[in-house]
Design an enzyme around this catalytic site. Structure first.
Site, PDB file in Angstrom:
ATOM      1  CB  CYS A   1      -0.935   0.052   1.219  1.00 19.49           C
ATOM      2  SG  CYS A   1      -1.781  -1.500   1.453  1.00 19.49           S
TER       3      CYS A   1
ATOM      4  NE  ARG B   1       4.253   1.778  -1.504  1.00 17.17           N
ATOM      5  CZ  ARG B   1       5.087   0.954  -1.347  1.00 17.17           C
ATOM      6  NH1 ARG B   1       6.192   1.043  -2.142  1.00 17.17           N
ATOM      7  NH2 ARG B   1       5.134   0.278  -0.472  1.00 17.17           N
TER       8      ARG B   1
ATOM      9  CD1 TRP C   1      -2.237  -5.740  -3.062  1.00 14.47           C
ATOM     10  CD2 TRP C   1      -2.778  -4.226  -5.061  1.00 14.47           C
ATOM     11  NE1 TRP C   1      -2.242  -6.463  -4.218  1.00 14.47           N
ATOM     12  CE2 TRP C   1      -2.860  -5.964  -5.220  1.00 14.47           C
ATOM     13  CE3 TRP C   1      -3.210  -3.446  -5.968  1.00 14.47           C
ATOM     14  CZ2 TRP C   1      -2.980  -6.209  -6.472  1.00 14.47           C
ATOM     15  CZ3 TRP C   1      -3.652  -3.882  -7.089  1.00 14.47           C
ATOM     16  CH2 TRP C   1      -3.264  -5.117  -7.595  1.00 14.47           C
TER      17      TRP C   1
ATOM     18  CG  ASN D   1       2.883  -0.783   2.949  1.00 13.80           C
ATOM     19  OD1 ASN D   1       2.302  -1.634   2.310  1.00 13.80           O
ATOM     20  ND2 ASN D   1       4.199  -0.679   2.629  1.00 13.80           N
ATOM     21  N   GLY D   2       1.860  -3.031   5.255  1.00 12.47           N
ATOM     22  CA  GLY D   2       2.348  -4.272   5.517  1.00 12.47           C
ATOM     23  C   GLY D   2       1.464  -5.161   6.043  1.00 12.47           C
TER      24      GLY D   2
ATOM     25  CD  GLU E   1       6.765 -17.670 -16.290  1.00  9.80           C
ATOM     26  OE1 GLU E   1       5.886 -18.016 -16.881  1.00  9.80           O
ATOM     27  OE2 GLU E   1       6.869 -16.348 -16.155  1.00  9.80           O
TER      28      GLU E   1
ATOM     29  CE  LYS F   1       7.308 -13.330 -17.143  1.00  7.05           C
ATOM     30  NZ  LYS F   1       6.307 -14.319 -17.525  1.00  7.05           N
TER      31      LYS F   1
ATOM     32  CD  GLU G   1       5.139 -12.617 -20.852  1.00  6.62           C
ATOM     33  OE1 GLU G   1       3.870 -12.138 -21.428  1.00  6.62           O
ATOM     34  OE2 GLU G   1       5.198 -13.141 -19.884  1.00  6.62           O
TER      35      GLU G   1
ATOM     36  CG  HIS H   1       9.742 -38.563 -27.961  1.00  5.45           C
ATOM     37  ND1 HIS H   1       9.795 -40.129 -28.190  1.00  5.45           N
ATOM     38  CD2 HIS H   1      10.466 -38.622 -26.632  1.00  5.45           C
ATOM     39  CE1 HIS H   1      10.279 -40.827 -27.285  1.00  5.45           C
ATOM     40  NE2 HIS H   1      10.622 -39.969 -26.428  1.00  5.45           N
TER      41      HIS H   1
ATOM     42  CE  LYS I   1       0.523  -7.718 -14.294  1.00  8.84           C
ATOM     43  NZ  LYS I   1       1.953  -8.590 -14.530  1.00  8.84           N
TER      44      LYS I   1
HETATM   45  C1  AGP Z   1       2.455 -13.544 -17.951  1.00 11.16           C
HETATM   46  O1  AGP Z   1       3.795 -12.914 -17.997  1.00 11.16           O
HETATM   47  C2  AGP Z   1       1.569 -12.971 -18.936  1.00 11.16           C
HETATM   48  N1  AGP Z   1       1.368 -11.620 -18.479  1.00 11.16           N
HETATM   49  C3  AGP Z   1       0.187 -13.816 -18.883  1.00 11.16           C
HETATM   50  O2  AGP Z   1       0.746 -14.963 -19.582  1.00 11.16           O
HETATM   51  C4  AGP Z   1      -0.476 -14.063 -17.804  1.00 11.16           C
HETATM   52  O3  AGP Z   1       0.174 -14.820 -16.706  1.00 11.16           O
HETATM   53  C5  AGP Z   1      -1.999 -14.735 -17.755  1.00 11.16           C
HETATM   54  O4  AGP Z   1      -2.576 -13.794 -18.705  1.00 11.16           O
HETATM   55  C6  AGP Z   1      -2.602 -15.357 -16.688  1.00 11.16           C
HETATM   56  O5  AGP Z   1      -3.093 -13.622 -16.095  1.00 11.16           O
HETATM   57  P1  AGP Z   1      -3.660 -13.844 -14.447  1.00 11.16           P
HETATM   58  O6  AGP Z   1      -2.484 -14.640 -13.735  1.00 11.16           O
HETATM   59  O7  AGP Z   1      -3.990 -12.517 -14.104  1.00 11.16           O
HETATM   60  O8  AGP Z   1      -4.771 -14.896 -14.703  1.00 11.16           O
END
Ligand code: AGP
Length: 609
Positions: free
Chosen positions: A2, A28, A75, A101-102, A481, A485, A488, A504, A604
Site C-alpha cells: 500500500c 502501490r 492494496w 503498509n504491511g 515459464e 518470459k 513475451e 521424439h 496485464k
Molecule cells: C505472464 O507474463 C503474462 N502476462 C500472462 O501469461 C498472464 O500470466 C496470464 O494472462 C494469466 O494472468 P492472471 O494470472 O492474471 O490470470
C-alpha cells in the site's frame, strides 16, 4: 503493498497535499483510499473503496480542515476492498487514526485479546488492531505520551509494517514506525512529510531521510526525532539530497518496473510466508476430500499450476490435473461434478478464460478455490475459499514476482495437504518449512551474485533466432515459464518441453550454435538430464545451464552457466531457478531495444476470451 503519506505544514491545508501525494503513490495500491486530518482537537476522516479519483469525486478528498494529516492508498491483503476496510483505521474512542503498509502476522490473537478487554472492531483488517492497541496502552497508563504508547504497541506486532499514527491527545505530532515496509521522511522549510516512497513528496522537496527497520519517528513542527524501537535510544540522521526525476523515483531508480519487480521478489516471498494459518488449513481440506482436483489457470499462472502438480504429487501423494483455462470446458466440462475441486490461480483474478472455467465448474456444483493477488477481484467473489498471494501490485505486463509468490503459496498448500494426509514426517515438514523460510535470502543471493552474468549472456545471444528451454520433473514448469518470459518481452520465438521429449521430434531443429537453456537442479532427474545435455551438445547446440553452485560436471559441458545456491529441495526449485530466466528475458529485451514493461500486443489482465 500500500502507499502511506502524511504531513505537518507550518501553514496551509494538509488535505490537498495528501491527496496529490496519494495519487503519486497509486502504483502501490489502488483498491481503496482514505485521509484523516486533525483540526481544533477533532479527527476528520474521509475514506472509501475504489480508485483515488473515484473516491475524490464522491467525497472531495481536498476538503478536510487542518494542517496535519495522514493518508493511505490500499492494496488489500486482509479484508475486501470496501469502505469499512479502507484506511485510516480508528480506535473505539475515534481519537486515534492509523495508516499502515504491511502485514501483521499475529493480528488475530491481538484482536481476540483486545476484544476480551472490550474493544469493538469495525473492519476485517489486520491494521485496526494497532489503533486499539495504542488506545489500550493509553488507557492502562494515562501518563504515557503518544510516542511511548505507539512504541509499546509496535513491540507487540509480528510481521511487516510502516505505520503513521495521529491522535487528538497530541494534535501537533505524527508518530511513524517501520519494520520491513518502506518509510521515508521529507523535509523543507514549510513542512515535514512521511511516505512509503520518495515519489510521494519529490515535487515538494528533494531532501529525504531514510528510516531503517526497527525505528520510530516523531514528526512535529520542529522537525523529526528518530528513536530505536528496541530501546527508544535516539538516532541522528541527516537528510540526503535525492537527484531522481519523479519518473525514476516511482521505479525506485530502476529503469523498468519489470526489473524492480524481479528485485522485489525476496520481499514478496517473505510476505507469502505470512499467510494466515487457518486460511491455508481451510483451503487444504477441499482437495483432500475431492475425487479429482483441477488446477486451472492461464499463462504464467498455468506454469505455477504445472509446478504445483508435481508438489502435490511428491509431497501429498495427491494427483492433480493442471488445465489451461481456455481448454477446461472442452476437456472437462462434461465430467466435472460435485466431487471435483477446482483451484483457480490468477494474479489479476479477472482472466476471462480462467473465470469461464470456474463458472463451468460452479454450474456443475464443483468446489471452487481461488489463489489471487487481487483481493476483491471476481475470482475472490466466486471462490468458496480464496488465498491472497500478497505480492503487491505488479505493474510490468510480464508476471515475475507474482509467479514466485504463487509458487510459494502453492507449496505451502501442498505441505499442509501432505501433513493432513500423513504423507510426510514432521522432520520432513520442518526441513522443507525451514528451506522455504530461507528462499527469500536465496533469491536475493542469486540476484546480487548472478545478475551481471545473465546480462553478459543476454549480450552474447541477443541475435539468436530461437531458444530451447528444457527441464525435467518440476523444472519442466520452470522451463515453460522461462520460455514465455523470453517470448513475451524480447519477442524471441522459443520452445519449451520436457527434456525427455527432445528425441521424439524437437531435436531435429538443433544445429550449430542453437542455444538450449537447461534447468539443472541436483534432483532425481539429474542423471537423465545429463544425457539430454550431451545429446544436444553432440549436435552443436550452445548449452546455457542454470545449475546448483559448484556443479563442476555441468560447468564442463555448458558454454554458459548461472549458479543458484546449493541445497534447494526439488519441490522448491522453480522459485530460485526461474529468477535467472526472468533476468535473461529482461536483458534480452533491453538488448533488442524493447521496453520490457509494455510488450506489444499484450495486456496485464486478459479480460476477454
Ligand atoms: C505472464 O507474463 C503474462 N502476462 C500472462 O501469461 C498472464 O500470466 C496470464 O494472462 C494469466 O494472468 P492472471 O494470472 O492474471 O490470470
Amino acid at each position: 503493498m500500500c502507499g502511506i503519506f502524511g504531513c505537518i505544514l507550518k501553514n496551509g491545508n494538509a488535505a490537498p497535499i495528501i491527496h496529490a501525494a496519494l495519487k503519486r503513490l497509486e502504483y502501490r495500491g489502488y483498491d481503496s483510499v482514505g485521509e484523516a486530518t486533525l483540526y481544533n482537537g477533532r479527527l476528520y476522516i474521509k475514506k472509501d473503496q475504489g480508485k483515488i479519483d473515484e473516491a475524490h469525486k464522491i467525497h472531495n478528498l481536498d476538503d478536510l480542515p487542518g494542517n496535519l494529516g495522514v493518508g493511505h492508498t490500499r492494496w488489500a491483503t486482509h479484508g475486501a476492498p470496501l469502505e469499512v476496510n479502507a484506511h485510516p483505521h480508528v480506535d473505539c474512542s475515534k481519537q486515534i487514526a492509523v495508516v499502515h503498509n504491511g502485514i501483521i502476522e499475529n493480528f488475530a490473537e491481538l484482536k481476540l485479546e483486545l476484544e476480551n478487554r472490550g474493544h469493538v472492531f469495525i473492519s476485517k483488517t489486520d491494521t485496526e488492531v494497532i489503533a486499539h492497541l495504542i488506545e489500550e496502552n493509553l488507557k492502562t497508563n494515562p501518563s504515557l505520551g503518544l510516542a511511548e504508547a505507539v512504541l509499546e504497541a509496535v513491540g507487540r506486532l509480528d510481521g511487516s509494517y510502516a505505520i503513521a499514527v495521529i491522535s487528538t491527545k497530541e494534535p501537533d505530532k505524527i508518530i511513524c514506525a517501520r519494520n520491513e515496509s518502506p518509510l521515508v521522511i521529507g523535509v523543507n522549510e514549510n513542512a515535514i512529510y512521511f511516505a512509503s516512497d520518495i515519489p510521494a513528496f519529490l515535487p515538494l522537496t528533494n531532501r529525504a531521510v531514510m528510516i531503517e527497520d526497527g525505528e520510530l519517528v516523531i514528526l512535529s513542527r520542529k522537525g523529526f526525532e528518530i528513536r530505536k524501537i528496541a530501546d527508544s535510544g535516539a538516532v541522528s540522521r541527516e537528510p540526503k539530497l535525492i537527484d531522481w526525476t519523479s519518473e525514476m523515483a516511482v521505479k525506485k531508480g530502476y529503469p523498468h518496473f519489470m526489473l524492480k519487480e524481479i528485485h522485489e521478489q525476496p520481499a514478496c516471498l517473505r510476505n507469502t510466508l505470512r499467510l494466515q494459518e487457518h486460511y491455508l488449513e481451510l483451503m487444504a481440506t477441499f482437495p483432500d476430500r475431492a475425487r479429482e482436483v483441477f488446477l486451472v489457470a492461464c499463462g504464467t499462472s498455468y506454469h505455477a499450476c504445472l509446478a504445483a502438480s508435481y508438489m502435490f504429487s511428491k509431497l501429498a501423494f495427491l494427483a492433480t490435473y493442471p488445465v489451461i483455462g481456455s481448454e477446461f470446458v472442452e476437456q472437462h466440462g462434461k465430467s466435472v461434478n460435485i466431487d471435483s475441486t477446482i483451484l483457480a490461480v490468477s494474479q489479476s483474478g479477472e482472466t476471462a478464460d480462467t473465470l469461464a472455467a470456474v463458472n463451468c465448474a460452479r454450474q456443475r456444483a464443483a468446489t471452487v478455490l481461488g489463489l489471487t493477488n487481487a483481493i476483491g477481484s471476481t475470482l475472490t467473489r466466486v471462490s468458496r475459499v480464496y488465498l491472497g498471494q500478497q505480492s503487491g501490485p505488479e505493474i510490468g505486463v510480464a508476471a515475475t514476482k507474482t509467479f514466485t509468490s504463487q509458487l510459494s503459496v502453492l507449496v505451502q498448500l501442498a505441505l499442509r495437504l501432505a501433513k493432513k494426509r500423513g504423507k510426510v514426517s514432521q522432520d520432513e515438514m520442518d526441513f522443507l518449512a525451514e528451506k522455504l523460510e530461507k528462499l527469500p535470502d536465496t533469491v536475493e543471493t542469486i540476484i546480487r551474485g548472478q545478475e551481471e552474468k545473465v546480462k553478459q549472456i543476454a549480450k552474447k545471444y541477443k541475435d539468436a533466432k530461437t531458444f530451447f528451454f528444457l527441464g525435467r520433473g518440476v523444472s519442466t514448469a520452470t522451463a515453460y515459464e522461462g520460455r514465455l518470459k523470453l517470448m513475451e518481452i524480447a519477442y524471441v520465438p522459443a520452445i519449451a518441453f520436457p527434456a525427455g521429449e527432445s528425441k521424439h521430434g524437437p531435436i531435429s531443429l538443433v544445429e550449430h550454435g542453437f542455444p538450449v537453456v537447461f534447468i539443472c537442479p541436483k534432483d532425481e532427474t539429474r542423471k537423465t538430464l545429463m544425457s539430454n545435455i550431451m545429446e544436444m551438445k553432440a549436435r552443436g547446440a550452445s548449452i546455457i545451464a542454470v545449475i546448483e553452485e559448484g556443479d563442476e560436471e555441468i560447468k564442463k559441458l555448458a558454454d554458459d552457466y548461472v549458479e543458484v545456491p546449493k541445497g534447494i529441495p526439488e519441490v522448491l526449485s522453480p522459485i530460485p531457478f526461474v529468477v535467472p530466466l526472468q533476468l535473461l528475458a529482461y536483458y534480452m529485451a533491453v538488448e533488442r531495444g524493447h521496453n520490457p514493461d509494455t510488450p506489444r500486443n499484450l495486456a496485464k489482465s486478459v479480460t476477454v476470451k
